[in-house]
Design a protein around this motif. Sequence first.
Motif, PDB file in Angstrom:
ATOM      1  N   LYS A  62     -13.240  11.023  11.908  1.00 28.14           N
ATOM      2  CA  LYS A  62     -13.008  11.935  13.127  1.00 28.14           C
ATOM      3  C   LYS A  62     -14.086  11.403  13.976  1.00 28.14           C
ATOM      4  CE  LYS A  62     -11.070  16.275  11.370  1.00 28.14           C
ATOM      5  NZ  LYS A  62     -11.521  17.657  11.144  1.00 28.14           N
ATOM      6  N   ALA A  63     -15.325  10.903  13.526  1.00 26.19           N
ATOM      7  CA  ALA A  63     -16.475  10.496  14.418  1.00 26.19           C
ATOM      8  C   ALA A  63     -15.755   8.912  14.845  1.00 26.19           C
ATOM      9  CB  ALA A  63     -17.736  10.475  13.554  1.00 26.19           C
ATOM     10  N   LEU A  64     -15.286   8.364  14.066  1.00 24.31           N
ATOM     11  CA  LEU A  64     -14.810   6.934  14.475  1.00 24.31           C
ATOM     12  C   LEU A  64     -13.821   6.856  15.433  1.00 24.31           C
ATOM     13  CD1 LEU A  64     -15.329   4.161  13.970  1.00 24.31           C
ATOM     14  CD2 LEU A  64     -13.476   4.021  11.948  1.00 24.31           C
ATOM     15  N   HIS A  96       0.836  -1.224   0.172  1.00 28.85           N
ATOM     16  CA  HIS A  96       0.002   0.057   0.072  1.00 28.85           C
ATOM     17  C   HIS A  96       0.940   1.164   0.078  1.00 28.85           C
ATOM     18  CE1 HIS A  96      -3.322   2.587   0.640  1.00 28.85           C
ATOM     19  NE2 HIS A  96      -2.750   3.262   1.779  1.00 28.85           N
ATOM     20  N   ARG A  97       0.554   2.048  -1.013  1.00 29.10           N
ATOM     21  CA  ARG A  97       1.419   3.296  -1.008  1.00 29.10           C
ATOM     22  C   ARG A  97       0.630   4.578  -0.804  1.00 29.10           C
ATOM     23  NH1 ARG A  97       5.590   3.232  -5.975  1.00 29.10           N
ATOM     24  NH2 ARG A  97       6.234   5.041  -4.823  1.00 29.10           N
ATOM     25  N   GLY A  98      -0.310   4.444   0.043  1.00 31.37           N
ATOM     26  CA  GLY A  98      -0.989   5.538   0.612  1.00 31.37           C
ATOM     27  C   GLY A  98      -0.372   6.602   1.333  1.00 31.37           C
ATOM     28  N   THR A  99      -0.947   7.685   1.685  1.00 34.06           N
ATOM     29  CA  THR A  99      -0.105   8.831   2.466  1.00 34.06           C
ATOM     30  C   THR A  99      -0.660   8.839   3.784  1.00 34.06           C
ATOM     31  OG1 THR A  99       0.462  11.109   2.526  1.00 34.06           O
ATOM     32  CG2 THR A  99      -1.650  10.451   1.351  1.00 34.06           C
ATOM     33  N   THR A 100       0.042   9.277   4.681  1.00 29.32           N
ATOM     34  CA  THR A 100      -0.630   9.639   6.005  1.00 29.32           C
ATOM     35  C   THR A 100      -0.835  11.118   6.259  1.00 29.32           C
ATOM     36  OG1 THR A 100       1.641   9.722   6.899  1.00 29.32           O
ATOM     37  CG2 THR A 100       0.539   7.730   6.941  1.00 29.32           C
ATOM     38  N   GLU A 101      -0.617  11.900   5.188  1.00 26.73           N
ATOM     39  CA  GLU A 101      -0.784  13.503   5.275  1.00 26.73           C
ATOM     40  C   GLU A 101      -2.160  13.888   4.825  1.00 26.73           C
ATOM     41  OE1 GLU A 101       2.269  15.202   2.996  1.00 26.73           O
ATOM     42  OE2 GLU A 101       3.906  14.498   4.013  1.00 26.73           O
ATOM     43  N   GLY A 102      -2.532  14.735   5.157  1.00 27.62           N
ATOM     44  CA  GLY A 102      -3.954  15.461   5.009  1.00 27.62           C
ATOM     45  C   GLY A 102      -4.824  15.323   6.037  1.00 27.62           C
ATOM     46  N   GLU A 103      -6.120  15.946   5.665  1.00 25.27           N
ATOM     47  CA  GLU A 103      -7.084  16.215   6.780  1.00 25.27           C
ATOM     48  C   GLU A 103      -7.716  14.991   7.061  1.00 25.27           C
ATOM     49  OE1 GLU A 103      -8.094  18.918   8.767  1.00 25.27           O
ATOM     50  OE2 GLU A 103      -6.033  19.659   7.939  1.00 25.27           O
ATOM     51  N   ALA A 134     -13.165   9.284  17.358  1.00 23.61           N
ATOM     52  CA  ALA A 134     -13.709   9.778  19.068  1.00 23.61           C
ATOM     53  C   ALA A 134     -14.588   8.467  19.493  1.00 23.61           C
ATOM     54  CB  ALA A 134     -14.593  11.020  18.779  1.00 23.61           C
ATOM     55  N   GLN A 135     -15.269   7.922  18.804  1.00 25.90           N
ATOM     56  CA  GLN A 135     -16.063   6.431  19.223  1.00 25.90           C
ATOM     57  C   GLN A 135     -15.087   5.557  19.738  1.00 25.90           C
ATOM     58  OE1 GLN A 135     -18.178   4.369  16.373  1.00 25.90           O
ATOM     59  NE2 GLN A 135     -18.856   2.860  17.863  1.00 25.90           N
ATOM     60  N   ARG A 136     -13.844   5.211  19.025  1.00 17.90           N
ATOM     61  CA  ARG A 136     -13.018   4.125  19.644  1.00 17.90           C
ATOM     62  C   ARG A 136     -12.157   4.813  20.805  1.00 17.90           C
ATOM     63  NH1 ARG A 136     -15.444   1.331  16.674  1.00 17.90           N
ATOM     64  NH2 ARG A 136     -14.609   0.400  14.724  1.00 17.90           N
ATOM     65  N   GLU A 137     -11.934   6.162  20.816  1.00 16.65           N
ATOM     66  CA  GLU A 137     -11.265   6.668  22.207  1.00 16.65           C
ATOM     67  C   GLU A 137     -12.320   6.493  23.595  1.00 16.65           C
ATOM     68  OE1 GLU A 137      -9.897  10.406  20.892  1.00 16.65           O
ATOM     69  OE2 GLU A 137      -8.317   9.732  20.313  1.00 16.65           O
ATOM     70  N   ALA A 138     -13.411   6.687  23.194  1.00 16.99           N
ATOM     71  CA  ALA A 138     -14.498   6.615  24.103  1.00 16.99           C
ATOM     72  C   ALA A 138     -14.697   5.124  24.614  1.00 16.99           C
ATOM     73  CB  ALA A 138     -15.972   7.153  23.753  1.00 16.99           C
ATOM     74  N   GLU A 139     -14.623   4.257  23.670  1.00 18.95           N
ATOM     75  CA  GLU A 139     -14.627   2.765  24.018  1.00 18.95           C
ATOM     76  C   GLU A 139     -13.484   2.455  24.903  1.00 18.95           C
ATOM     77  OE1 GLU A 139     -15.133   0.976  20.387  1.00 18.95           O
ATOM     78  OE2 GLU A 139     -17.096   1.383  20.105  1.00 18.95           O
TER      79      GLU A 139
END
Length: 74
Positions: free
Chosen positions: A38-40, A25-32, A42-47
Amino acid sequence: MAQENFAQRFMRTTGRLRAVFGPAHRGTTEGEMTPENKALLAQREAEAQQWETVTRPDGSTYVVPKDPTDRSLR
């Protein structure tokens, strides 16, 4: 051609192996982050906040709920 970084040189060098094992996989980790991500997140952090890690005397660890009234896994 611009100076290649290590990952680019490695990918070029291992081209024959990728033909057999498939591409990396040659995807990037940069960007918004997208609103869905963001919602996912937040949900994982709450769990994750509702659990705690307990260490036994022998050094092994296990995860239990933080709720002190819930003794089901202890």
